[in-house]
Motif scaffolding. Sequence first.
Motif, PDB file in Angstrom:
ATOM      1  N   SER A  27       0.828  -1.203   0.000  1.00 39.67           N
ATOM      2  CA  SER A  27       0.000   0.000   0.000  1.00 39.67           C
ATOM      3  C   SER A  27       0.857   1.245   0.000  1.00 39.67           C
ATOM      4  O   SER A  27       0.572   2.223  -0.684  1.00 39.67           O
ATOM      5  CB  SER A  27      -0.924   0.001   1.222  1.00 39.67           C
ATOM      6  N   GLY A  73       2.153   1.921  -3.459  1.00 35.04           N
ATOM      7  CA  GLY A  73       1.201   1.900  -4.554  1.00 35.04           C
ATOM      8  C   GLY A  73       1.065   0.554  -5.231  1.00 35.04           C
ATOM      9  O   GLY A  73       0.789   0.471  -6.422  1.00 35.04           O
ATOM     10  N   THR A  95      -0.466  -3.617  -5.408  1.00 38.65           N
ATOM     11  CA  THR A  95      -1.630  -4.418  -5.055  1.00 38.65           C
ATOM     12  C   THR A  95      -1.196  -5.623  -4.269  1.00 38.65           C
ATOM     13  O   THR A  95      -0.217  -6.278  -4.584  1.00 38.65           O
ATOM     14  CB  THR A  95      -2.357  -4.891  -6.335  1.00 38.65           C
ATOM     15  N   HIS A 133       8.860   1.325  -9.167  1.00 37.29           N
ATOM     16  CA  HIS A 133       8.629   1.245  -7.718  1.00 37.29           C
ATOM     17  C   HIS A 133       9.926   0.940  -6.966  1.00 37.29           C
ATOM     18  O   HIS A 133      10.154   1.452  -5.864  1.00 37.29           O
ATOM     19  CB  HIS A 133       7.579   0.185  -7.403  1.00 37.29           C
ATOM     20  N   ASN A 156      -6.598   6.942   3.459  1.00 39.06           N
ATOM     21  CA  ASN A 156      -6.122   5.879   2.573  1.00 39.06           C
ATOM     22  C   ASN A 156      -5.091   6.467   1.622  1.00 39.06           C
ATOM     23  O   ASN A 156      -5.301   7.538   1.054  1.00 39.06           O
ATOM     24  CB  ASN A 156      -7.291   5.277   1.787  1.00 39.06           C
ATOM     25  N   LYS A 171      -4.417   5.696  -1.266  1.00 42.42           N
ATOM     26  CA  LYS A 171      -4.813   5.792  -2.668  1.00 42.42           C
ATOM     27  C   LYS A 171      -5.203   7.229  -3.016  1.00 42.42           C
ATOM     28  O   LYS A 171      -5.095   7.640  -4.180  1.00 42.42           O
ATOM     29  CB  LYS A 171      -5.969   4.846  -2.965  1.00 42.42           C
ATOM     30  N   TYR A 172      -5.652   7.997  -2.014  1.00 43.33           N
ATOM     31  CA  TYR A 172      -5.968   9.399  -2.258  1.00 43.33           C
ATOM     32  C   TYR A 172      -4.716  10.236  -2.501  1.00 43.33           C
ATOM     33  O   TYR A 172      -4.795  11.349  -3.021  1.00 43.33           O
ATOM     34  CB  TYR A 172      -6.751   9.974  -1.077  1.00 43.33           C
ATOM     35  N   ALA A 180      -2.227   9.147  -4.381  1.00 41.76           N
ATOM     36  CA  ALA A 180      -1.589   8.690  -5.616  1.00 41.76           C
ATOM     37  C   ALA A 180      -1.297   9.816  -6.603  1.00 41.76           C
ATOM     38  O   ALA A 180      -0.177   9.910  -7.127  1.00 41.76           O
ATOM     39  CB  ALA A 180      -2.437   7.604  -6.274  1.00 41.76           C
ATOM     40  N   SER A 229       1.493  11.851  -5.218  1.00 40.89           N
ATOM     41  CA  SER A 229       2.727  11.071  -5.206  1.00 40.89           C
ATOM     42  C   SER A 229       3.358  11.039  -6.597  1.00 40.89           C
ATOM     43  O   SER A 229       4.581  11.161  -6.744  1.00 40.89           O
ATOM     44  CB  SER A 229       2.438   9.647  -4.730  1.00 40.89           C
TER      45      SER A 229
END
Length: 470
Positions: A10, A13, A15, A45, A204, A206-207, A209, A212
């Motif tokens: 997480s 980024g 899965t 990554h 979270n 993901k918000y 991303a 980032s």
Amino acid sequence: MQNLKTLLCSAFGLTANRSYRVLKETRGSPDCDMCCCLFIQTLIHLLKGNIGTGLLGLPLAVKNAGLVLGPVSLLCMGIVAIHCMRLLVKCSNRLSERVNRPFLSYGEAVFTGMENVSWLRRLAPWGRWMVNLFLIITQLGFCCVYFVFLSDNIKQVVEAANATTWDCQVDHANQTALAGTSFDSRIYMLFFLPAFILLVFTPNLKYMAPLSLLANLVMCCSLVLIYYYSLTNIELPINLPLVGKAKDYPLFFGMAIFAFEGIGVVLPLENKMQKPEGFGRVLYTGMGVVTFLYISLGTVGYLCFGDTIAGSITLNLPNCWMYQIVKLLYSFGIFITFALQFYVPAEILIPPVVDRVSGHRRRIAVGLLMRALLVIFTCCLAVLIPELDLVISLVGSVSSSFLALIFPPLLEMLTFHTDGLSPLVITKNVIISGVGLIGFATGTYSAIMELIIRNNPPHSHNLSPSYMLQ
């Protein structure tokens, strides 16, 4: 407590596909374009997990080791770090097969490896605890470095604003001339504290991303400009020591191993690969690029600024708007990255506390309070040690040396001890772990002693350039 692999996935980024290895036999061969896409994604990554503030401190690390010894040592350390990453992946794969699990995190691998040895079985939980402890120390140490980095760079930009022009002429005596009232860098840390607290309240990642991605882009642009300035402003002839002082080499070790400590993201990335057996190509390619960046920037940065090099090369950039903007852009990238580095220790430490509280609203309130307290804790540590180079060296020596150098060779001996390891392999592992232990002891001692010296008022007139620029 969530699985550490899920947390790291997480944070970077990724899965958390735990079942892929079980299902891959039934899914058929993936499309070549998809393989290429995942290869590039994993490579990015891996680069993202290894390039940060540590890179900017390597010119000073090269100064501590010497113009020749520094780059050679970085190359050797890069080779050893890559080897240890590969060892960790190999051991995790073997141990996961033994316990019939698709994936093992770093801590779980050490736990399983110790269970594999009868006389260490009772201590196996302590092995996992030690890995998670050093991981927490490392990640919170990164957060402390970010506090110091932002305060130093923003301090320069703000306090030199009235004297900043578009003329980027070189002045090696004092690259950024401060104008007007100068405040202690600790004041700037306190100024950033509320912003960091609000940042880690993000529910979270993901918000984060889009921010980032933007942070990565601006950091890349900043690095290009830093390389350009350093390469085009090297003064000839070069009269720099080829080998540094012996007493400064442990500081080099701490800063270098801090930069190379990306081993925590290796297992999550390897598990994400559709063809995990191809992760070696990603690892060698990515870490080869990282090692080249480390050696090249460390060398050209030292060649450009010489003995005036600061704890971060950005602090040596000239007092003109183009390079002040570089500082702002890189600072923005580091600010956003703070949330990623903070995520892992927060998700390890906070859930056990929240689970003791009843009621949804109370659990949320306690969780936010714990996040705020952790950020305040890292800020307090940064205030106590406001010297950027010493924070980097201390964190690298204390925790990164264990994760990157000491644990992986020992884990190989635990994992394959029943397979009959050759004396050469055992000797190699003992040497690597021994070097890590020596680096831990000498690096920690040197960083603490240097911290005491710099904060000794009678000797304040002898402070190094990296401290004066703060």
